[in-house]
Design an enzyme around this catalytic site. Structure first.
Site, PDB file in Angstrom:
ATOM      1  N   ASP A  75     -65.110 -21.839  25.527  1.00 31.04           N
ATOM      2  CA  ASP A  75     -66.175 -22.496  26.278  1.00 31.04           C
ATOM      3  C   ASP A  75     -65.700 -22.735  27.702  1.00 31.04           C
ATOM      4  OD1 ASP A  75     -68.247 -24.003  27.249  1.00 31.04           O
ATOM      5  OD2 ASP A  75     -67.739 -25.803  26.130  1.00 31.04           O
TER       6      ASP A  75
ATOM      7  N   GLY B 185     -60.842 -20.442  28.996  1.00 33.81           N
ATOM      8  CA  GLY B 185     -60.798 -19.776  27.700  1.00 33.81           C
ATOM      9  C   GLY B 185     -61.136 -18.307  27.780  1.00 33.81           C
TER      10      GLY B 185
ATOM     11  N   GLY C 144     -68.093 -30.419  31.563  1.00 31.62           N
ATOM     12  CA  GLY C 144     -66.698 -30.026  31.509  1.00 31.62           C
ATOM     13  C   GLY C 144     -66.468 -28.962  30.459  1.00 31.62           C
ATOM     14  N   GLU C 145     -65.397 -28.203  30.639  1.00 28.51           N
ATOM     15  CA  GLU C 145     -65.106 -27.109  29.710  1.00 28.51           C
ATOM     16  C   GLU C 145     -64.786 -27.659  28.323  1.00 28.51           C
ATOM     17  OE1 GLU C 145     -62.236 -23.138  29.503  1.00 28.51           O
ATOM     18  OE2 GLU C 145     -62.586 -24.206  31.378  1.00 28.51           O
ATOM     19  N   GLY C 146     -65.447 -27.111  27.311  1.00 24.36           N
ATOM     20  CA  GLY C 146     -65.277 -27.556  25.938  1.00 24.36           C
ATOM     21  C   GLY C 146     -66.418 -28.414  25.438  1.00 24.36           C
TER      22      GLY C 146
END
Length: 662
Positions: free
Chosen positions: A484, A488, A537-539
């Site tokens: 995500d 990544g 945010g990422e994730g």
């Protein structure tokens, strides 16, 4: 687009399409390359052609050797046929070879026989072979006899070579598209070549202490479902290098799961796009009826990138976000608590400005790769069955963009996301600085190697290197990973050069509308499932989608096969419906709990309710509802309590309802 598993590949493209650059990128990590040049040197009357040839020469690494065959096109088949197994050949290009083949000085000649000989040599080639050829079939038919002869001969050559190669790629506007094979290939090699690490996957020996595993409020570190067995690691240490032979998901289980989904007792098309989630879970668990992931760990990678890559970032903001996650607050920690996931905040080494020099040393990259593998090992040992990769470093998207541009030839300004500062304001000046930093870095390494470790050292930095190690370690332990965000996906691009199997263990729930993520996903063959438009945010998007993914897997496992396809209708208590079953509430003639004492299940005569509006006319308006003409032959025969006496008691019962006005 990935080209794993090729031995001979044809790269097609138009003029200035980027085909030569793409072909060169495929073998950038080869220790030595024989560059087979097919064009003849330009004479003094054509300085432009001479300049083109010179640009090609200066672009080649110093470790490559050049072999000129323009004067004798017959030599090409001989060079390919005699190439050794440990060699790498790049033929650029077949257009020049065809031009030399049609040279009037060689005529008359049997051109078709020469083309056939070339195809035969390609089929028997033991070396790794890349052939570049122009595609002229999309243009107009040439107006001159010489032009038509060239187009015809080149078309015949491309067809013959494409049939002989195991992979064909078409490059248009710098974007590669696979033409052959249509399905994703696996990593292969000639039968006599032994790839490294053919034995069982091995464990990374811990090199540094791992961060604490946090259990955000509401989360549980104990899996609530059945844990599937994972392969035990060997006692010997692993060597991270290109060509690693890691496991692939179970494609038989994937196919069986899809067959089962097609037969489920559901209306319409069933689960739709979520069938891909069920198939992915089936392949990674090795079962046609997978179970939802219960034990999940989020790995939040915190590593800043200095220099222009972080333009527009607030100093200390990423460290504050990491501290929030450790304290169990902030979006990611709260989401982890909602889905019952554990959280591990991992500090990565900071990356130096990539526009000035390498982001990390080679030693630091090796340590980061091994650390990421170690984190994956420890997660699986703790019972984790799904890893979610997340990141919060300043400048990480710029570094990921640089990796994407270096590996697939993307233009930074086309794939680098906008810079959004607090207050949802867009900082275009910072975005331009980031683009400049990425471009300067790419110019700096234009003559450098393109191996996975070199890309990480020059451009990627610590967070992407650790993420790459996590993907490799998870693959070795047969554990799926949710990707995500840019970090990544950049790790996915790098990992495919170390182990092409790694991308098959990855799932991309959402693309976040980031152009770089979309392109990287296309290259890796990962199709996003959702478009949530989250920017937390990422994730965060992966955790938001996780309950839906779990629900789809659980529903697919709980549903039965449709009766028309051999299934049975389960009763509410889970027992099958049979004619001899005489238990309560089963239609055996006696009322049971929930039957209400009426209807067909109670053994009484079925009573059609009085219609609220106009209905079929009857010959006797006073006819009671129990003998209504709507209680036709089909209804009477369908009731288990209706016998011949009941049927005869309805004077207006026939096989067709009387039309209105009869």
């Amino acid at each position: 687009m990935s080209v794993d598993g090729w031995n001979t590949i044809l790269v097609l493209g138009g003029i200035r399409s980027g085909k030569s650059e793409y072909a060169e990128s495929l073998i950038g990590d080869a220790p030595s390359v024989r560059y087979v040049a097919t064009s003849v040197d330009a004479g003094p009357d054509d300085p432009d052609w001479a300049a083109r040839i010179e640009r090609h020469r200066t672009r080649r690494p110093a470790t490559w050797t050049t072999e000129e065959i323009g004067a004798d096109p017959n030599r090409l088949a001989e060079v390919i046929a005699t190439a050794k197994m440990d060699e790498t050949l790049l033929v650029d290009d077949l257009g020049g070879w065809v031009a030399a083949l049609l040279d009037p000085a060689r005529q008359p000649a049997d051109d078709l026989a020469t083309i056939d000989a070339l195809a035969t040599a390609i089929r028997g080639c033991a070396a790794q072979l890349v052939l570049v050829s122009p595609e002229v079939g999309l243009s107009l038919v040439p107006t001159t006899p010489v032009g038509r002869a060239f187009a015809d001969a080149l078309g015949a050559t491309n067809q013959a070579v494409a049939a002989a190669c195991d992979t064909v790629v078409l490059v248009m506007a710098g974007q590669p598209s696979r033409l052959k094979p249509e399905t994703t290939a696996t990593v292969t090699a000639p039968a006599s070549v032994t790839l490294p690490m053919q034995a069982a996957p091995t464990r990374i020996r811990p090199t540094q202490p791992s961060p604490d595993v946090l259990t955000p409020t509401g989360a549980t570190a104990t899996p609530t479902g059945e844990l599937l067995p994972t392969p035990a690691p060997a006692d010997t240490d692993v060597v991270i290098e290109p060509g690693m032979d890691l496991p692939l998901p179970d494609e038989d289980a994937r196919a069986q799961a899809l067959d089962r989904l097609a037969a489920l007792d559901v209306p319409g098309a069933g689960l739709g796009d979520l069938e891909r989630v069920v198939a992915f879970a089936a392949a990674t668990q090795g079962s046609a009826t997978p179970t939802p992931w219960q034990s999940v760990r989020v790995l939040l990678l915190h590593g800043d990138h200095e220099g222009g890559s972080a333009a527009g970032s607030i100093p200390g903001e990423s460290a504050r976000q990491a501290a929030q996650a450790r304290a169990g607050i902030g979006p990611l920690a709260r989401q982890a608590a909602e889905v019952g996931a554990t959280l591990q905040v991992v500090d990565a080494p900071s990356a130096a400005p990539i526009e000035q020099g390498p982001a990390l040393s080679a030693e630091a990259v090796e340590a980061a790769l091994r650390y990421g593998w170690q984190l994956a090992d420890e997660a699986v040992d703790a019972g984790v069955r799904l890893i979610v990769l997340a990141a919060c470093g300043a400048g990480s998207e710029s570094a990921a963009t640089a990796v994407l541009a270096a590996t697939v030839g993307a233009e930074p300004v086309a794939v680098l996301g906008r810079v959004v500062v607090p207050g949802r304001q867009v900082d275009d000046a910072a975005w331009m600085i980031r683009c400049g930093a990425v471009r300067d870095a790419l110019h700096r390494i234009r003559n450098s190697g393109r191996s996975a470790q070199e890309i990480l050292a020059e451009l990627g930095g610590g967070d992407i290197a650790i993420a790459t190690g996590v993907l490799l370690g998870a693959t070795a332990r047969r554990t799926p990973v949710l990707l995500d965000g840019p970090v990544g996906l950049a790790a996915g691009l790098v990992s495919r050069d170390l182990a092409g199997q790694a991308r098959h263990w990855c799932l991309l729930p959402d693309h976040g509308r980031r152009p770089g993520v979309r392109l990287a996903a296309e290259v890796l063959g990962l199709e996003p499932l959702l478009d949530l438009r989250l920017d937390l945010g990422e994730g965060a998007a992966a955790l938001a989608a996780l309950p839906l993914l779990r629900s789809a897997i659980a529903l697919a496992g709980a549903l039965a096969t449709h009766p028309l396809l051999g299934g049975t209708d389960p009763e509410p208590d889970g027992s099958p419906d049979t004619e001899t079953d005489t238990g309560p509430g089963n239609g055996g003639g006696k009322p049971g709990p929930g039957d209400g004492g009426t209807g067909e299940e109670s053994g009484e005569e079925f009573a059609e309710p009085e219609p609220a509006g106009p209905g079929p006319a009857t010959s006797d308006p006073a006819t009671p509802a129990s003998t209504s003409p709507t209680n036709d032959h089909a209804t009477a025969s369908a009731s288990p309590a209706t016998d011949s006496t009941t049927a005869s008691a309805s004077p207006t019962t026939d096989s067709v309802a009387a039309p209105r006005g009869a």
